[in-house]
Enzyme design. Structure first.
Site, PDB file in Angstrom:
ATOM      1  N   ASP A   1      33.955  87.232  48.352  1.00  8.34           N
ATOM      2  CA  ASP A   1      34.979  86.722  47.427  1.00  8.34           C
ATOM      3  C   ASP A   1      34.536  85.568  46.537  1.00  8.34           C
ATOM      4  O   ASP A   1      35.252  85.230  45.597  1.00  8.34           O
ATOM      5  CB  ASP A   1      36.241  86.270  48.179  1.00  8.34           C
ATOM      6  CG  ASP A   1      37.133  87.414  48.592  1.00  8.34           C
ATOM      7  OD1 ASP A   1      36.784  88.568  48.305  1.00  8.34           O
ATOM      8  OD2 ASP A   1      38.175  87.165  49.214  1.00  8.34           O
TER       9      ASP A   1
ATOM     10  N   ASP B   1      38.217  80.749  49.569  1.00  5.18           N
ATOM     11  CA  ASP B   1      39.449  81.536  49.611  1.00  5.18           C
ATOM     12  C   ASP B   1      40.626  80.920  48.878  1.00  5.18           C
ATOM     13  O   ASP B   1      41.778  81.312  49.096  1.00  5.18           O
ATOM     14  CB  ASP B   1      39.842  81.846  51.059  1.00  5.18           C
ATOM     15  CG  ASP B   1      40.700  83.098  51.163  1.00  5.18           C
ATOM     16  OD1 ASP B   1      40.553  83.989  50.299  1.00  5.18           O
ATOM     17  OD2 ASP B   1      41.516  83.187  52.096  1.00  5.18           O
TER      18      ASP B   1
ATOM     19  N   ASP C   1      43.822  90.100  59.273  1.00  6.28           N
ATOM     20  CA  ASP C   1      43.569  89.557  57.934  1.00  6.28           C
ATOM     21  C   ASP C   1      44.314  88.249  57.710  1.00  6.28           C
ATOM     22  O   ASP C   1      44.053  87.550  56.737  1.00  6.28           O
ATOM     23  CB  ASP C   1      44.000  90.555  56.863  1.00  6.28           C
ATOM     24  CG  ASP C   1      43.134  91.803  56.854  1.00  6.28           C
ATOM     25  OD1 ASP C   1      41.908  91.671  56.928  1.00  6.28           O
ATOM     26  OD2 ASP C   1      43.691  92.914  56.778  1.00  6.28           O
TER      27      ASP C   1
END
Length: 363
Positions: free
Chosen positions: A184, A146, A335
């Site tokens: 991701d 991330d 989130d």
């Protein structure tokens, strides 16, 4: 960006664990497959030959407000949503509890928690097997995860990641499972977020993870490919996905933790599939009922207001390339600390209630 569940540390692990060598043996149920070019294919979690007419009708008319879901996927009876339903019923908030039951009644992915994921995965796999359902899992622990954002962290080394994936796969055993691999991770390479010095290691780790997961006899693996709004030019994903081992997987996943519509995701999936020789895909439809947040802000993905639950999980997508629509992101989990939200992955009852209220009755 995708977030781990609240009980998963978002910081870098500092220790390793000795891993058990043998997988827990569970009753075997076959997952059907049909060869597709490139990334493979098949109906994720289905029996290959298709359901009988009664089962198909039941899946199309799966009731909301019931903990029993008629899709092929396992519903966690002990989810945060189910716990919230019980709490609000006890508190006399029956109408709110009924709304949250729209979430609790649906199968959602389990984001493998902690440094040693085998025990919780084994428990879930045993329950799913007993119910003759398919367990949906997310492997989200790649090193340098991330890019330092809300869900930064991941395995502290390549060696640790290998051990973690081995424990993850051992937990599945012979259960039927669908694994969404590293949300991701590829998108961050393509977008330039992941530093260059980590790219080769990431590709190698993802390829190795596919090899390990595919040793489980009834496990499907879908490598995450972001969403159409993030990387509009699907051509940019082709070589990275190939380097990550897409050819050994069952396909790719789209829209994880995002809000792109079913139509846009499916169109993008077909386009990317064509570039990959016919690879199949799955789509996260958990929170896309109102589409993406349209204010143009860079954090439009992070707890956007006014969103709604999306279409129920199913293998009956009407698209031969789209193996399943899944609830990969667990609706109601934050989130991140944006727009008043708690820490990433934390259950947020008010946001969950908003998602449910914004959804058409019966969805």
């Amino acid at each position: 960006m995708p977030v781990p569940p609240a009980h998963t540390s978002a910081s870098t692990p500092t220790r390793t664990f000795a891993l058990a060598g043998a997988a827990i043996l569970l009753s075997t149920f076959a997952i059907g497959c049909s060869d597709g070019g490139g990334g493979g294919g098949g109906d994720a979690g289905s029996s290959g030959g298709g359901h009988d007419a009664a089962a198909e009708a039941a899946q199309r008319t799966a009731p909301s407000g019931s903990v029993t879901d008629s899709s092929p996927f396992w519903v966690d009876p002990d989810s945060d949503a189910a716990d919230q339903v019980a709490k609000w019923k006890r508190a006399g908030r029956g109408s709110d509890a009924a709304l949250i039951e729209r979430i609790a009644a649906r199968p959602q992915a389990m984001w493998a928690p902690g440094d040693y994921p085998r025990p919780p995965i084994s428990r879930a796999a045993a329950q799913a097997t007993k119910a003759n359902k398919t367990l949906v899992l997310v492997a989200y622990n790649i090193p340098h995860r991330d890019c330092g954002q809300h869900s930064a962290g991941g395995a502290h080394s390549a060696d640790f990641y290998h051990q973690w994936i081995d424990a993850f796969a051992a937990g599945i055993g012979k259960a039927k499972a669908v694994v969404v691999l590293e949300p991701d991770a590829i998108g961050h390479i393509v977008s330039g977020c992941t530093p260059k010095q980590y790219e080769d290691e990431r590709y190698a780790l993802m390829s190795s993870a596919i090899d390990r997961l595919k040793r489980q006899p009834n496990t499907k693996v879908y490598v995450d490919a972001g969403n159409p709004a993030w990387i509009p030019d699907a051509n940019k994903l082709v070589e990275p996905l190939r380097r990550a081992g897409i050819g050994k997987a069952d396909g790719f996943s789209l829209n994880v933790s995002n809000f792109q519509t079913d139509q846009d995701s499916a169109a993008y999936g077909r386009r990317l599939s064509g570039l990959l020789g016919g690879a199949h895909f799955v789509v996260d439809t958990s929170r896309n009922g109102a589409g993406p947040y349209g204010d143009g802000q860079g954090d439009a993905w992070c707890n956007p207001p006014g969103r709604a639950l999306g279409s129920a999980p199913t293998t009956r997508t009407g698209d031969a390339l789209n193996d399943a629509n899944l609830w990969v992101k667990r609706p109601g989990e934050s989130d991140g600390t944006c727009r008043g939200g708690p820490a990433a992955g934390t259950w947020w009852a008010d946001y969950a209630l908003g998602l449910a209220k914004s959804s058409p009755a019966g969805d």
